[in-house]
Design a protein around this motif. Structure first.
Motif, short mmCIF file in Angstrom:
data_model
loop_
_atom_site.label_atom_id
_atom_site.label_comp_id
_atom_site.label_asym_id
_atom_site.label_seq_id
_atom_site.Cartn_x
_atom_site.Cartn_y
_atom_site.Cartn_z
N TYR A 66 -8.22 1.59 -4.05
CA TYR A 66 -6.81 1.60 -4.42
C TYR A 66 -5.96 1.10 -3.25
CZ TYR A 66 -8.22 4.58 -8.35
OH TYR A 66 -8.80 5.08 -9.48
N ARG A 67 -4.75 0.71 -3.56
CA ARG A 67 -3.83 0.24 -2.53
C ARG A 67 -3.14 1.45 -1.89
NH1 ARG A 67 -1.81 -2.68 -6.64
NH2 ARG A 67 0.33 -2.01 -6.16
N VAL A 68 -3.86 2.15 -1.05
CA VAL A 68 -3.29 3.27 -0.30
C VAL A 68 -3.36 2.94 1.18
CG1 VAL A 68 -3.91 4.97 -2.04
CG2 VAL A 68 -5.47 4.53 -0.16
N ARG A 69 -2.44 3.51 1.93
CA ARG A 69 -2.37 3.25 3.36
C ARG A 69 -3.50 3.99 4.09
NH1 ARG A 69 3.12 4.93 5.66
NH2 ARG A 69 2.16 3.97 7.50
N ASP A 70 -3.83 3.48 5.25
CA ASP A 70 -4.88 4.11 6.07
C ASP A 70 -4.44 4.17 7.53
OD1 ASP A 70 -7.41 5.33 6.21
OD2 ASP A 70 -8.28 3.52 7.07
N SER A 71 -3.13 4.13 7.75
CA SER A 71 -2.60 4.15 9.11
C SER A 71 -1.92 5.50 9.37
CB SER A 71 -1.62 2.99 9.31
OG SER A 71 -0.62 3.01 8.30
N ALA A 72 -1.25 5.62 10.51
CA ALA A 72 -0.61 6.88 10.88
C ALA A 72 0.44 7.28 9.85
CB ALA A 72 0.02 6.74 12.26
N ASN A 73 0.58 8.56 9.65
CA ASN A 73 1.59 9.13 8.74
C ASN A 73 1.43 8.65 7.30
OD1 ASN A 73 2.76 10.37 10.99
ND2 ASN A 73 4.11 8.62 11.36
N SER A 74 0.20 8.39 6.88
CA SER A 74 0.00 7.86 5.54
C SER A 74 -0.68 8.84 4.59
CB SER A 74 -0.81 6.56 5.59
OG SER A 74 -2.06 6.78 6.22
N TRP A 75 -1.35 9.88 5.11
CA TRP A 75 -2.05 10.84 4.27
C TRP A 75 -1.56 12.25 4.55
CZ3 TRP A 75 -6.18 10.75 0.63
CH2 TRP A 75 -6.66 9.47 0.30
N ARG B 170 0.85 -1.18 0.00
CA ARG B 170 0.00 0.00 0.00
C ARG B 170 0.89 1.24 0.00
NH1 ARG B 170 -5.41 -0.60 0.88
NH2 ARG B 170 -6.12 -2.60 1.72
N PHE B 171 0.39 2.32 -0.61
CA PHE B 171 1.19 3.52 -0.83
C PHE B 171 0.69 4.67 0.05
CE2 PHE B 171 1.82 0.89 -4.43
CZ PHE B 171 3.03 1.23 -5.01
N PRO B 172 1.57 5.60 0.40
CA PRO B 172 1.09 6.85 1.03
C PRO B 172 0.28 7.65 0.02
CG PRO B 172 3.42 7.01 0.49
CD PRO B 172 3.03 5.59 0.22
N ALA B 173 -0.50 8.59 0.51
CA ALA B 173 -1.40 9.34 -0.38
C ALA B 173 -1.40 10.81 0.00
CB ALA B 173 -2.82 8.78 -0.31
N VAL B 174 -1.62 11.64 -1.00
CA VAL B 174 -1.78 13.09 -0.81
C VAL B 174 -3.09 13.50 -1.44
CG1 VAL B 174 -0.91 15.37 -1.46
CG2 VAL B 174 0.69 13.62 -0.68
N LEU B 175 -3.90 14.20 -0.67
CA LEU B 175 -5.12 14.81 -1.20
C LEU B 175 -4.77 16.22 -1.64
CD1 LEU B 175 -8.16 15.20 -1.66
CD2 LEU B 175 -8.37 15.74 0.78
#
Length: 394
Positions: free
Chosen positions: A240-249, A159-164
């Protein structure tokens, strides 16, 4: 042809030009005061004037993004503001199969050099999707940039980090592609090894057009804050394979989007670990674009969305902020005041950090934002985690 496509503007321009030439050529033959010649003159003048007015209207719309599609124009209040459905009332468990649906290119065909030539595994990919939020009841088109690693077999279980990324008002999410050139900049930084492979979710702040809701939940109105802080990240995570944990968004924005970025990170630090704000404002305006007072006289509710008030009156949020502007920006004094207060809070609360960087000149425009974007993306990348192993999806 799409409402925002250049082909439509060029076609109408050509039609107006042909109509003008036809008017000049045929006018002497239509000079008789009889019904048919009079109808001919009226028809020619109508074609020219309607074409000219349509080109002007389309040009203004493409610049400011009032309407993003024919459905948006012809069915105001329909496509951009859609309830999740009778089978999915507010608060109901979301259906991952229906929250994110692919759409047509949505204007991407008009963007030059969106990404370098190559396969998705070589250069990444930008997808156009419609996201529906079961909690807010809102629905809108967004663009999703997926880095090349997303398609590589060795990253298939990651899973990848994400930016909105949130644009300005008025404007469409397409401006993040063609005017800010966000995917192009991310791709360049990625090839240079300056940013970690990251999924970028690109959205407009005007989820309920034409009203500017400033990314807040409006009493008895659009729940825009809920859309950005809960529905949109949850929906993207489901598809999508994005992270949902701390420091991920993280969250990034310019102009109104910058204001939204600050507000979202400070109000939802458990969701957004960092925010980069380009040329933001620090209070929710009360003007004709917002339709008056968004909070309907509720001073306590207004204070909750005032970032300066929050710094002075509430516990420091566990998040990091980057404030970017120019020294010639109209509200530069307000930016200095915000940074000064934020730095005072940060000195006493190490869980909260704020940094700032200012160009010596530049206006409230895409030229300035393009110059500031690489530094903002690099800063965000340094504060987001990298990859996370997943074993819950193939």
């Amino acid at each position: 042809m799409e409402l925002t496509s250049s082909a439509l503007v060029y076609s109408l321009t050509a039609l107006g030009s042909v109509g003008l030439l036809a008017t000049l050529w045929l006018w002497p033959r239509l000079a008789r005061q009889r019904p048919l010649p009079m109808l001919g003159r009226l028809g020619l003048l109508s074609v020219v004037q309607v074409s000219v007015m349509a080109v002007l209207a389309l040009t203004v719309n493409n610049s400011f993004g009032f309407y993003t599609s024919w459905d948006d124009l012809l069915r105001p209040g329909g496509a951009p503001l859609v309830l999740a459905g009778a089978s999915a009332p507010r608060g109901a468990a979301p259906d991952p199969e229906k929250l994110v649906q692919p759409t047509a290119e949505g204007g991407m065909e008009t963007v030059k050099d969106l990404l370098p030539p190559g396969t998705p595994q070589e250069v990444g990919k930008v997808e156009s999707v419609r996201v529906t939020g079961p909690v807010s009841g809102l629905s809108d088109q967004v663009f999703v940039y997926l880095p090349p690693e997303y398609f590589a077999p060795e990253y298939a279980k990651m899973r990848f980090p994400a930016v909105l990324a949130i644009g300005g008002f008025p404007g469409t999410s397409l401006h993040l592609l063609d005017s800010l050139r966000l995917p192009q900049t991310v791709s360049t930084l990625h090839r240079a090894g300056q940013v970690t492979p990251t999924v970028i979710v690109m959205a407009r702040p005007t989820v309920a057009p034409p009203r500017n809701t400033e990314c807040v939940d409006v009493p008895n109105g659009p729940l825009t804050e809920t859309w950005f802080a809960k529905d949109l990240p949850n929906a993207v995570h489901s598809a999508y394979r994005v992270r949902d944990s701390a420091n991920s968004w993280g969250v990034l924005g310019y102009s109104t989007g910058g204001s939204c970025a600050l507000r979202l990170a400070m109000r939802f630090p458990e969701r957004f670990t960092a925010a980069a704000a380009l040329h933001a404002d620090y209070q929710v305006p009360n003007d004709s674009w917002t339709g008056g007072d968004l909070f309907q006289g509720d001073a306590a509710l207004a204070s909750q969305s005032d970032v300066l008030w929050r710094l002075r009156n509430l516990p420091a949020p566990h998040t990091s902020l980057l404030v970017v502007s120019t020294r010639t920006e109209e509200n530069f004094k307000a930016t200095e005041d915000f940074v000064a207060v934020a730095q005072q809070v940060a000195q006493a609360h190490p869980e909260f950090t704020v940094e700032s960087t200012f160009l010596d000149d530049g206006g409230h425009n895409f030229d300035s934002w393009q110059r500031e974007l690489p530094a903002a993306l690099t800063w965000l990348g340094d504060r987001l985690g990298t990859f996370e192993w997943v074993n819950d999806r193939p």
